[in-house]
Scaffold this motif. Structure first.
Motif, PDB file in Angstrom:
ATOM      1  N   THR A  52     -60.997 -76.473  27.057  1.00 13.08           N
ATOM      2  CA  THR A  52     -60.612 -75.187  27.615  1.00 13.08           C
ATOM      3  C   THR A  52     -59.150 -74.887  27.299  1.00 13.08           C
ATOM      4  OG1 THR A  52     -62.143 -75.537  29.448  1.00 13.08           O
ATOM      5  CG2 THR A  52     -60.475 -73.850  29.763  1.00 13.08           C
ATOM      6  N   ASP A  53     -58.864 -73.626  27.007  1.00 15.24           N
ATOM      7  CA  ASP A  53     -57.485 -73.165  26.845  1.00 15.24           C
ATOM      8  C   ASP A  53     -57.062 -72.491  28.138  1.00 15.24           C
ATOM      9  OD1 ASP A  53     -57.179 -73.965  24.136  1.00 15.24           O
ATOM     10  OD2 ASP A  53     -58.327 -72.211  23.516  1.00 15.24           O
ATOM     11  N   VAL A  54     -55.862 -72.831  28.614  1.00 16.70           N
ATOM     12  CA  VAL A  54     -55.353 -72.260  29.862  1.00 16.70           C
ATOM     13  C   VAL A  54     -53.909 -71.813  29.685  1.00 16.70           C
ATOM     14  CG1 VAL A  54     -56.885 -73.625  31.353  1.00 16.70           C
ATOM     15  CG2 VAL A  54     -54.627 -74.521  30.770  1.00 16.70           C
ATOM     16  N   LEU A  55     -53.493 -70.931  30.587  1.00 16.74           N
ATOM     17  CA  LEU A  55     -52.090 -70.551  30.682  1.00 16.74           C
ATOM     18  C   LEU A  55     -51.479 -71.382  31.792  1.00 16.74           C
ATOM     19  CD1 LEU A  55     -52.350 -66.673  30.374  1.00 16.74           C
ATOM     20  CD2 LEU A  55     -51.548 -68.305  28.649  1.00 16.74           C
ATOM     21  N   LEU A  56     -50.402 -72.050  31.471  1.00 12.35           N
ATOM     22  CA  LEU A  56     -49.679 -72.896  32.409  1.00 12.35           C
ATOM     23  C   LEU A  56     -48.378 -72.193  32.760  1.00 12.35           C
ATOM     24  CD1 LEU A  56     -49.183 -75.687  33.805  1.00 12.35           C
ATOM     25  CD2 LEU A  56     -48.113 -76.390  31.639  1.00 12.35           C
ATOM     26  N   LEU A  57     -48.124 -72.024  34.048  1.00 11.84           N
ATOM     27  CA  LEU A  57     -46.867 -71.455  34.501  1.00 11.84           C
ATOM     28  C   LEU A  57     -46.030 -72.565  35.113  1.00 11.84           C
ATOM     29  CD1 LEU A  57     -49.164 -69.099  34.922  1.00 11.84           C
ATOM     30  CD2 LEU A  57     -47.141 -67.863  35.630  1.00 11.84           C
ATOM     31  N   THR A  58     -44.805 -72.691  34.636  1.00 10.69           N
ATOM     32  CA  THR A  58     -43.902 -73.732  35.128  1.00 10.69           C
ATOM     33  C   THR A  58     -42.616 -73.092  35.619  1.00 10.69           C
ATOM     34  OG1 THR A  58     -42.931 -74.059  32.930  1.00 10.69           O
ATOM     35  CG2 THR A  58     -44.816 -75.462  33.525  1.00 10.69           C
ATOM     36  N   TRP A  59     -41.841 -73.865  36.359  1.00 12.31           N
ATOM     37  CA  TRP A  59     -40.511 -73.458  36.791  1.00 12.31           C
ATOM     38  C   TRP A  59     -39.527 -74.258  35.942  1.00 12.31           C
ATOM     39  CZ3 TRP A  59     -38.909 -69.506  39.499  1.00 12.31           C
ATOM     40  CH2 TRP A  59     -37.573 -69.455  39.890  1.00 12.31           C
ATOM     41  N   LEU A  60     -38.790 -73.546  35.098  1.00 13.64           N
ATOM     42  CA  LEU A  60     -37.851 -74.211  34.189  1.00 13.64           C
ATOM     43  C   LEU A  60     -36.602 -74.576  34.988  1.00 13.64           C
ATOM     44  CD1 LEU A  60     -38.470 -71.824  31.170  1.00 13.64           C
ATOM     45  CD2 LEU A  60     -39.593 -74.002  31.707  1.00 13.64           C
ATOM     46  N   ASP A  61     -36.711 -75.680  35.704  1.00 10.27           N
ATOM     47  CA  ASP A  61     -35.741 -76.067  36.727  1.00 10.27           C
ATOM     48  C   ASP A  61     -34.356 -76.424  36.190  1.00 10.27           C
ATOM     49  OD1 ASP A  61     -37.191 -78.301  35.654  1.00 10.27           O
ATOM     50  OD2 ASP A  61     -36.423 -79.562  37.266  1.00 10.27           O
ATOM     51  N   ARG A  62     -34.219 -76.629  34.909  1.00 15.22           N
ATOM     52  CA  ARG A  62     -32.906 -76.938  34.338  1.00 15.22           C
ATOM     53  C   ARG A  62     -32.274 -75.726  33.662  1.00 15.22           C
ATOM     54  NH1 ARG A  62     -35.912 -82.391  32.962  1.00 15.22           N
ATOM     55  NH2 ARG A  62     -37.506 -81.094  33.859  1.00 15.22           N
ATOM     56  N   ALA A  63     -32.870 -74.563  33.833  1.00 13.67           N
ATOM     57  CA  ALA A  63     -32.369 -73.337  33.202  1.00 13.67           C
ATOM     58  C   ALA A  63     -31.205 -72.754  33.992  1.00 13.67           C
ATOM     59  CB  ALA A  63     -33.493 -72.307  33.106  1.00 13.67           C
ATOM     60  N   ASP A  64     -30.386 -71.986  33.300  1.00 12.77           N
ATOM     61  CA  ASP A  64     -29.269 -71.268  33.909  1.00 12.77           C
ATOM     62  C   ASP A  64     -29.779 -69.900  34.354  1.00 12.77           C
ATOM     63  OD1 ASP A  64     -27.011 -69.849  34.577  1.00 12.77           O
ATOM     64  OD2 ASP A  64     -25.999 -70.135  32.661  1.00 12.77           O
ATOM     65  N   ARG A  65     -29.810 -69.657  35.646  1.00  5.07           N
ATOM     66  CA  ARG A  65     -30.363 -68.420  36.197  1.00  5.07           C
ATOM     67  C   ARG A  65     -29.403 -67.244  36.108  1.00  5.07           C
ATOM     68  NH1 ARG A  65     -33.692 -69.357  41.553  1.00  5.07           N
ATOM     69  NH2 ARG A  65     -34.392 -67.298  40.899  1.00  5.07           N
ATOM     70  N   ASP A  66     -28.172 -67.474  35.689  1.00  2.53           N
ATOM     71  CA  ASP A  66     -27.195 -66.384  35.579  1.00  2.53           C
ATOM     72  C   ASP A  66     -27.150 -65.774  34.181  1.00  2.53           C
ATOM     73  OD1 ASP A  66     -26.364 -66.599  38.249  1.00  2.53           O
ATOM     74  OD2 ASP A  66     -25.042 -68.267  37.740  1.00  2.53           O
ATOM     75  N   THR A  67     -27.837 -66.367  33.227  1.00  6.57           N
ATOM     76  CA  THR A  67     -27.831 -65.869  31.851  1.00  6.57           C
ATOM     77  C   THR A  67     -28.668 -64.603  31.744  1.00  6.57           C
ATOM     78  OG1 THR A  67     -27.529 -68.081  30.949  1.00  6.57           O
ATOM     79  CG2 THR A  67     -28.458 -66.436  29.469  1.00  6.57           C
ATOM     80  N   LEU A  68     -28.067 -63.550  31.176  1.00  7.92           N
ATOM     81  CA  LEU A  68     -28.765 -62.281  30.997  1.00  7.92           C
ATOM     82  C   LEU A  68     -28.936 -61.900  29.529  1.00  7.92           C
ATOM     83  CD1 LEU A  68     -27.114 -60.204  33.865  1.00  7.92           C
ATOM     84  CD2 LEU A  68     -29.250 -61.516  33.914  1.00  7.92           C
ATOM     85  N   THR A  69     -28.074 -62.432  28.662  1.00 10.49           N
ATOM     86  CA  THR A  69     -28.182 -62.174  27.226  1.00 10.49           C
ATOM     87  C   THR A  69     -28.024 -63.487  26.471  1.00 10.49           C
ATOM     88  OG1 THR A  69     -25.813 -61.703  27.001  1.00 10.49           O
ATOM     89  CG2 THR A  69     -27.268 -59.810  27.386  1.00 10.49           C
ATOM     90  N   VAL A  70     -28.696 -63.573  25.328  1.00  9.11           N
ATOM     91  CA  VAL A  70     -28.623 -64.767  24.489  1.00  9.11           C
ATOM     92  C   VAL A  70     -28.638 -64.355  23.025  1.00  9.11           C
ATOM     93  CG1 VAL A  70     -29.801 -66.279  26.158  1.00  9.11           C
ATOM     94  CG2 VAL A  70     -31.144 -65.048  24.442  1.00  9.11           C
ATOM     95  N   HIS A  71     -28.189 -65.260  22.180  1.00  5.03           N
ATOM     96  CA  HIS A  71     -28.415 -65.117  20.750  1.00  5.03           C
ATOM     97  C   HIS A  71     -29.801 -65.706  20.516  1.00  5.03           C
ATOM     98  CE1 HIS A  71     -24.341 -63.937  19.654  1.00  5.03           C
ATOM     99  NE2 HIS A  71     -23.901 -64.850  20.519  1.00  5.03           N
ATOM    100  N   PRO A  72     -30.788 -64.911  20.074  1.00  4.67           N
ATOM    101  CA  PRO A  72     -32.144 -65.443  19.910  1.00  4.67           C
ATOM    102  C   PRO A  72     -32.165 -66.742  19.113  1.00  4.67           C
ATOM    103  CG  PRO A  72     -32.179 -63.081  19.650  1.00  4.67           C
ATOM    104  CD  PRO A  72     -30.719 -63.495  19.730  1.00  4.67           C
TER     105      PRO A  72
END
Length: 134
Positions: A52-72
């Motif tokens: 079966t193929d599923v969509l997994l939703l995770t919490w990227l707990d080490r991410a910076d929540r203040d970032t609004l823009t990035v260089h792709p």
């Protein structure tokens, strides 16, 4: 703004531990991994099966929540872009979305193919991938 409380239902078990060295997408060398669910959610796994193929939703707990823009893709030669137009993990609500293929299920452990999430990443939810036949 309204705040919501999310509850992790499990965690990722993977050999990926270094955020800088982890593949950015599953087709860029992401390893197989295990989804380890809390025993109280065992009944919620009923109906999932290998293949079966599923969509997994995770919490990227080490991410910076203040970032609004990035260089792709971390490429400084590319113009700054709003995180909502990218797949960057750093964002106001760092929810990871992963399409994974179930290889095996053993109790509350689900073996999946090509998951680019780091070891210990909290799992928020799993949903079946809908296709024309489903």
């Amino acid at each position: 703004m309204t705040e919501y409380t999310l509850r992790a239902i499990g965690r990722v078990e993977s050999n990926l531990t270094d955020q800088a060295a982890a593949p950015r997408q599953p087709d860029e060398g992401a390893p197989d991994a295990w989804l380890v669910f809390d025993v109280r959610y065992a009944p919620a796994l009923d109906g999932l099966s290998p293949g079966t193929d599923v969509l997994l939703l995770t919490w990227l707990d080490r991410a910076d929540r203040d970032t609004l823009t990035v260089h792709p893709r971390g490429d400084a030669a590319r113009p700054l872009t709003g995180v909502f137009a990218t797949r960057a993990p750093h964002r106001p609500n760092p929810i990871g979305l992963h399409e994974v293929h179930i290889l095996a299920i053993t109790g509350t452990r689900v073996h999946v193919r090509n998951l680019e999430a780091l070891d210990g990443t909290p799992i928020l939810d799993v949903k079946p991938l809908l296709t024309l036949n489903r």
